[in-house]
Structure formats: C-alpha cells, structure tokens
Design an enzyme around this catalytic site. Structure first.
Site, mmCIF file in Angstrom:
data_model
loop_
_atom_site.group_PDB
_atom_site.id
_atom_site.type_symbol
_atom_site.label_atom_id
_atom_site.label_comp_id
_atom_site.label_asym_id
_atom_site.label_seq_id
_atom_site.Cartn_x
_atom_site.Cartn_y
_atom_site.Cartn_z
ATOM 1 N N CYS A 115 -12.380 -22.808 -87.225
ATOM 2 C CA CYS A 115 -13.384 -22.310 -86.427
ATOM 3 C C CYS A 115 -14.520 -22.978 -86.421
ATOM 4 O O CYS A 115 -15.221 -23.515 -87.290
ATOM 5 C CB CYS A 115 -13.663 -21.020 -87.010
ATOM 6 N N ASP A 121 -16.676 -14.068 -46.613
ATOM 7 C CA ASP A 121 -15.784 -14.895 -47.174
ATOM 8 C C ASP A 121 -14.532 -14.174 -47.592
ATOM 9 O O ASP A 121 -14.489 -14.136 -48.899
ATOM 10 C CB ASP A 121 -16.340 -15.870 -48.063
ATOM 11 N N LYS A 127 -21.284 -14.213 -42.272
ATOM 12 C CA LYS A 127 -19.877 -14.469 -42.132
ATOM 13 C C LYS A 127 -19.211 -14.246 -43.308
ATOM 14 O O LYS A 127 -19.372 -15.010 -44.450
ATOM 15 C CB LYS A 127 -19.567 -15.829 -41.777
ATOM 16 N N CYS A 172 -17.328 -21.110 -88.622
ATOM 17 C CA CYS A 172 -17.458 -21.004 -89.986
ATOM 18 C C CYS A 172 -16.216 -21.773 -90.543
ATOM 19 O O CYS A 172 -16.312 -21.683 -91.960
ATOM 20 C CB CYS A 172 -16.903 -19.378 -90.225
HETATM 21 S S1 IVH Z 1 -15.255 -13.048 -35.535
HETATM 22 C C1 IVH Z 1 -14.194 -14.138 -32.407
HETATM 23 N N1 IVH Z 1 -17.008 -12.174 -37.276
HETATM 24 O O1 IVH Z 1 -14.262 -16.148 -39.993
HETATM 25 C C2 IVH Z 1 -13.915 -14.760 -33.419
HETATM 26 N N2 IVH Z 1 -15.261 -13.468 -37.967
HETATM 27 O O2 IVH Z 1 -13.712 -18.746 -38.826
HETATM 28 C C3 IVH Z 1 -13.192 -13.867 -34.483
HETATM 29 N N3 IVH Z 1 -15.302 -14.090 -40.528
HETATM 30 O O3 IVH Z 1 -10.889 -15.439 -39.282
HETATM 31 C C4 IVH Z 1 -13.761 -13.763 -35.707
HETATM 32 N N4 IVH Z 1 -16.986 -12.846 -40.891
HETATM 33 O O4 IVH Z 1 -11.869 -14.163 -41.207
HETATM 34 C C5 IVH Z 1 -15.895 -12.762 -37.015
HETATM 35 N N5 IVH Z 1 -18.669 -11.345 -38.781
HETATM 36 C C6 IVH Z 1 -17.401 -11.918 -38.580
HETATM 37 C C7 IVH Z 1 -16.776 -12.570 -39.466
HETATM 38 C C8 IVH Z 1 -15.655 -13.346 -39.483
HETATM 39 C C9 IVH Z 1 -15.946 -13.416 -41.506
HETATM 40 C C10 IVH Z 1 -14.009 -14.739 -40.522
HETATM 41 C C11 IVH Z 1 -12.731 -14.179 -39.850
HETATM 42 C C12 IVH Z 1 -12.259 -15.321 -39.118
HETATM 43 C C13 IVH Z 1 -13.119 -16.548 -39.493
HETATM 44 C C14 IVH Z 1 -13.155 -17.394 -38.419
#
Ligand code: IVH
Length: 649
Positions: free
Chosen positions: A391, A98, A96, A394
């Site tokens: 400073c 960020d 996931k 010094c």
């Molecule tokens: S799928 C089906 N896959 O997480 C749901 N989201 O909390 C749609 N995000 O808005 C998102 N990595 O910005 C998906 N591998 C990933 C992701 C991901 C980051 C973020 C995305 C989304 C948010 C949802």
C-alpha cells in the site's frame, strides 16, 4: 416550460402512480403519449433502419474570424451569381452541442418515431429509448392545432454532471468508462433495452425542423420560437443577430462561456434565418451553404505521462491516477488526471513515459484518453503498469480479492484509507459535523490529532485553536458540534463508519431491524439478510466486516466516547405516531428534511413523498410546493414546524 415544472417531483410521482393504477385496470386507457410510457417498454430485438425523408445535413467549419467572414462573402457571391438582390442577412447563433443528432417524427401531435442521424440518409429507429427522455415531449402542447406531420431535429446529449457520475459508477463496478459525454449518449441511445437508457439520464436541445405539413415559417428563428411554445427544449441563449460583427462577438462570447456550461459544446452554429434565402443558397455536397459551424480550439493536448500513482479509497481500493507534465488545456493547467481502475488502464494501454492525449472540456475532470499516435512504437517503452504490491500509504502488502476489480489495502487503519473514512464520517449524510470539512480533517490528521473517527470526540477547543483556520469562537463551536453528533440516529452511524455495501438507506434499515449495535454484532449473515433491501451476498459481506477486529475496536472506541449506538424510540408499529403518514413540503425554520423525517420515524410515523387521501398530515414550511395546495384540496391536516414538534411531544 420544461425546466420549470408546474408540479414538484413528488406530486408528479403521486399522480403517475394513480395513472399507472388506472391503466393497469383498463389497458385501453393507455395512450402512446401517456407519461407511464416514459418508463420504457420491452427491449427491442434490433434497431430497424429509418430513411430520413429530408436528409440530415452536416456543417462546414470556420476556425477563425476570417473564415467566418469568408463564409458570408461566399454566400453573397453565390446570390450575385444567381442574380438575386443582396439581402440584409439575419443570423441565428446557436451553441453547437457535442452530442448526436436525432430526428423526432410527430404525427397528429404524437411522437411516432425517433431516429439517429446515421449517415444522414439512413439512421436507426431508437424510439423505445427516446421515449424515456423527459425533455422529449411525447405529445405537442395542445394549445395549438397539431400539424399532421412534424419532424423535429435536435442534439441528444448527456450533462457533464451525469456523465461524471455515470463513469464513476462504471469504474466502481469494474466496467469500462466512456471517453466523453458524446460517446456515453451514443452508447446509451443504441441500447436495445430501454431500461438502460432510463438509468442514464439523457437530454435534448431542439435546433430545427425537417419535414412539416400544414405550417409555414418565415424564418428559422420563428420556427425555433414555435418549437419552444410547443414544448421542445430550445436553448435560451440563442440569438437573432443583424450583422457579421455581432456574430463574431457572439461566437467569442460562447467560447468564453464554454467552461461554465453543464453540457459540452464544441462551437457555435450560425444559420441564415430567412427560409426563402436558405432555399436559394442551397446545399454543397452535404453542407448547407446557409449555415456554418464556428469551431472552438481543441481541448485535447499531448503531454508526457510522468508517473502512474495509486490512491487509497475508503474501503482500501487502490485507484490509479496520472501524474502529467503540466499542460494547458481547455483553459486550465492539468497536472493530475484520474485513470479510473486497473482494467481501464490496461485497456487504454498506458505506460509511464508515454506521450499521451489529455482531454479537458468544460467541467469534466481531466482524463487521459490514450497514448499519442506512435507513442506505443517506442522500443524503450516501459512495461505495463502493475498495482503496487504494498500500500502506498501504509506499506501493508496489498491483496486482490478474486471477485473485485480493485487491488486493496487490507489495513483498516491505513492512514490513506482513514483519510477517506474521516472525510466521509463528518460529511452531511453521515455524522453531519458542522465546521469540520475536508480542509479541517486534513489539518487534524496531519497534526496527529485525529487518526480514527473516535478521535474527533476527544478534541478540545484548545487543540483546535492551534490549527490554521480556527479562532476561539469557531474552535469552541466545532467542539460543540462534534459533541452534538454523538446523538445522531443509529442508522447514520452505521453509514458513517464506512462499511462496504452500507449506504444511507441500508444503514437506516439495519438500525431499524436490529435496534442496537450489540444485536447487530451478534447477528449471523442469515439474520442480516432479513433486513429490507439486503440480499445474501450483501449480508455475507456486512457480516464479515462486522467481525473484523479493527472494526470492532473502532466501534468500542466510539462507544467509549459516548456515541449513541441504538435506535431511539419505540419498536415498529408502536409509538405516538404509529400508523400515521406524513408528507413534508417547503423549508422548515429549524429542522432539515432529514431531521424531520428521523424525528417522525423515531416516533413510529412514516414519511412519504406524495399527498393523497391517505396522508394524515402535511408539514409545510416556507415556499411550499403544490403539495400544500393539494393537501388543502383533499382536506388533509396541515401542520407547521411548531405543530409537528407538539405532535412529537
Ligand atoms: S444544424 C443544417 N444546429 O452538428 C445543418 N447542428 O456538424 C444541420 N449540432 O449533425 C445541423 N448543435 O449533430 C445544427 N445547433 C445546432 C447543432 C448541430 C450540434 C451537430 C449535429 C450535426 C452536426 C453537424
């Protein structure tokens, strides 16, 4: 593959130049997917709203193994209620990332529009910026027929390295710094002028498909494979797993790896792969029932800001940093954190004694984000911090130049300032002294053996042996390396002595323009301004510094120990290699790329990056890039290192 380009950068640049020239001659040749379009077009006046044909959903969270298993149980219960036979789930596990979600619309295989997620229904058109991002294909790989409409979704992010560098540049320029890579990416992608986006490297991981016409996939897994085959960047570590147990193990494994990645992830997304099952499971509110986000424990903690202290930089700039009550966050104990500059400090309204929020994620340098909630309400709160009047290294009274963002120590031989200068002096781009690194510089300064850069040249092997970390052989070798550095090209010396505004390239340009230190020291600001790449303000600044008596003393001191202070070789347009153009490729047995460049330039030749018919020689070492093949194709003469040395005489 996008990470493994077929061409090296220089060849790519050369081809790009060629294409640009063709397009300039005949604008009808410019297609929307032309690589020249990556440069970013004209600024836009606003960001039009874009309605997502298929809403961009969010995700429910699981914060523990129990919650993850409960999610699977909920899916099973839902399917049972619907009278659907219980499937053997296949799960796709993805990092996931960020960053921020974006959607890319391709029409007949060409990128037509890119938009932010916005509220999931309506986002903003940021096509002009997305076009500048190298990992976003402007066109689908043409090996398969393109679907008439394809919407690719993914996460836009900034790598940790790029983020740290961006904040450093901003702090230097007195601008506010970004809290985290996500804010930096979000702030960048909404800019109206695409040139800004180009300067701030962004990247994208693709994780799904929205609308697609004329194609059907069985599962999410297959869709991701298809995306990868068509030129999209799909994370290599995504997995297709067959059981809840495997999913739990995978989530924990990502949690472990989190700190070693070059981008921030805040969890793992687990998705049911089968698209038919996804459809049957449906959506609750904004969250699909078929997916969940396993969230990692937070990487922010609250601790006490015990003290605000100040460091002296190479040019005397005073940089604030935080001394914290040690706190365990993001896998390490944090005791110190950067506070960037005075304005950043004031903007965040941090005071000594405050409870503060500390962030550390991945490799990001620990940061103090803000006072903790309610910390600012304490009646006995300390006064706002002020840069020191003297400073800290010094005790010289500090000054705040009207145009600068940093309060400064004006003393050139301040030990704090010298420490930064000494480290810079021996570093690779500067005098490049092998065997003397940060640790050795520290030891030498502490022992009182080295106060200014000239002192390095007075060291003896006997003195070094006394220090920790040196044996007889390494001490002798270090002294030899120091002596050898006396002959470094003049441009490097100008860079090494730590003049504001004089980087590696300006150092070289000044050396080429003035050729000797005496000519440079005698030059007026107007004369310095004649140097390539030097503007009036810069020239003034350089001229002022060169007049500083402490700098003059350093220069004379370096001269007295035998450091070379003039450009070797013939004046421009003369010399054995005058008018000859060289391209370097691969690794040479003895010379580094910089050394080879310096030697060629010293003989009057020029080194360029791309091979063309105008190239006179390609110098090829081990593992040459495609430049060698190109040279052979164009019939350009190819030399090895021995051949080059022979030419240089
Ligand atoms: S799928 C089906 N896959 O997480 C749901 N989201 O909390 C749609 N995000 O808005 C998102 N990595 O910005 C998906 N591998 C990933 C992701 C991901 C980051 C973020 C995305 C989304 C948010 C949802």
């Amino acid at each position: 593959m996008l990470d493994d380009p077929e061409l090296d950068d220089d060849d790519y640049d050369a081809l790009l130049d060629e294409l640009r020239a063709l397009e300039a001659a005949d604008p009808l040749l410019v297609t929307p997917d032309s690589p020249t379009q990556r440069i970013g077009g004209e600024p836009v006046s606003s960001l039009p709203k874009v309605r997502h044909e298929i809403p961009m959903l969010s995700l429910a969270n699981a914060r523990s193994e129990e919650e993850l298993r409960a999610w699977v149980a909920r899916m099973r219960a839902h399917l049972a209620r619907e009278g659907i036979e219980q499937p053997a789930f296949q799960f796709v596990c993805e990092p996931k990332i960020d960053g921020l979600a974006i959607s890319l619309r391709y029409e007949d295989g060409i990128l037509a529009q890119g938009a932010t997620r916005g509220n999931g229904e309506i986002g903003e058109d940021v096509t002009h910026n997305l076009r500048t991002i190298p990992t976003i294909p402007l066109r689908l790989n043409p090996t398969h027929p393109a679907p008439p409409v394809l919407e690719v979704r993914g996460e836009l992010y900034m790598s940790l390295q790029d983020f740290a560098a961006l904040n450093e540049r901003r702090a230097e320029a007195g601008l506010s710094t970004f809290m985290n890579p996500r804010n930096a990416a979000a702030g960048t992608i909404r800019q109206l002028d695409p040139r800004l986006a180009r300067e701030r490297p962004l990247s994208m991981w693709s994780y799904g498909i929205g609308r697609v016409d004329g194609l059907a996939f069985e599962g999410h897994w297959e869709a991701l494979q298809w995306l990868r085959a068509h030129g999209f960047r799909v994370n290599e570590d995504i997995r297709l797993l067959q059981s809840e147990d495997e999913v739990v193990a995978q989530c924990l494994a990502w949690q472990e790896r989190r700190g070693s990645l070059d981008f921030e992830i805040d969890g793992v997304v687990v998705k049911v792969s089968d698209l038919e099952l996804q459809r049957r499971l449906g959506v609750v509110g904004r969250d699909p029932r078929w997916a969940i986000a396993w969230k990692f424990p937070p990487t922010t903690k609250v601790t006490t800001l015990k003290d605000i202290m100040w460091n002296v930089g190479k040019f005397g700039d005073l940089h604030p940093f935080a001394v914290l009550e040690p706190v365990h966050v993001g896998g390490v104990t944090v005791k110190l954190a950067t506070l960037h500059n005075e304005e950043d400090l004031a903007r965040k309204d941090l005071r000594e004694g405050d409870e503060v929020i500390v962030l550390r994620a991945g490799d990001v340098i620990p940061q103090v984000l803000s006072p903790a909630p309610h910390a600012t309400e304490r009646p006995d709160r300390a006064a706002p911090p002020r840069p020191p009047e003297r400073c800290p290294a010094c005790d010289t009274p500090t000054v705040k130049p009207p145009e600068g963002v940093f309060t400064k120590c004006p003393n050139r031989i301040c030990p704090g300032r010298q420490w930064q200068l000494l480290k810079h002096f021996v570093s690779r781009g500067a005098m490049d002294i092998d065997g003397i690194g940060e640790k050795q510089v520290y030891g030498l300064q502490q022992a009182g053996l080295v106060r200014t850069p000239a002192d390095f040249y007075r060291l003896t092997a006997e003195q070094l042996v006394e220090l920790e970390g040196y044996g007889e052989i390494s001490a002798t070798r270090a002294v030899e390396n120091i002596a050898e550095s006396k002959g470094r090209p003049f441009g490097r010396l100008l860079f090494a002595i730590g003049l504001e505004e004089v980087g590696f390239v300006t150092g070289r340009n000044l050396a080429q323009r003035f050729r000797t230190i005496d000519a440079l020291l005698a030059a007026s600001a107007e004369e310095i301004e004649q140097t390539s790449g030097v503007g009036p303000k810069m020239a003034q600044k350089i001229c002022e510094q060169l007049a500083d008596p402490q700098l003059r003393t350093l220069i004379e001191d370096l001269r007295s120990v035998g450091v070379s202070m003039e450009l070797e070789g013939p004046p421009p347009g003369e010399g054995p290699l005058a008018g000859k153009t060289f391209v370097l490729t691969g690794t040479l047995p003895d010379l580094t790329r910089e050394q080879a460049t310096e030697r060629i330039e010293a003989a009057g030749g020029r080194v360029t990056s791309g091979v063309s018919k105008k190239t006179d020689y390609v110098v090829a070492g081990a593992s040459p890039g495609t430049k060698l093949a190109k040279a052979e194709r164009l019939g350009v003469a190819v030399l090895d290192e021995t051949g080059l040395l022979a030419l240089l005489g």
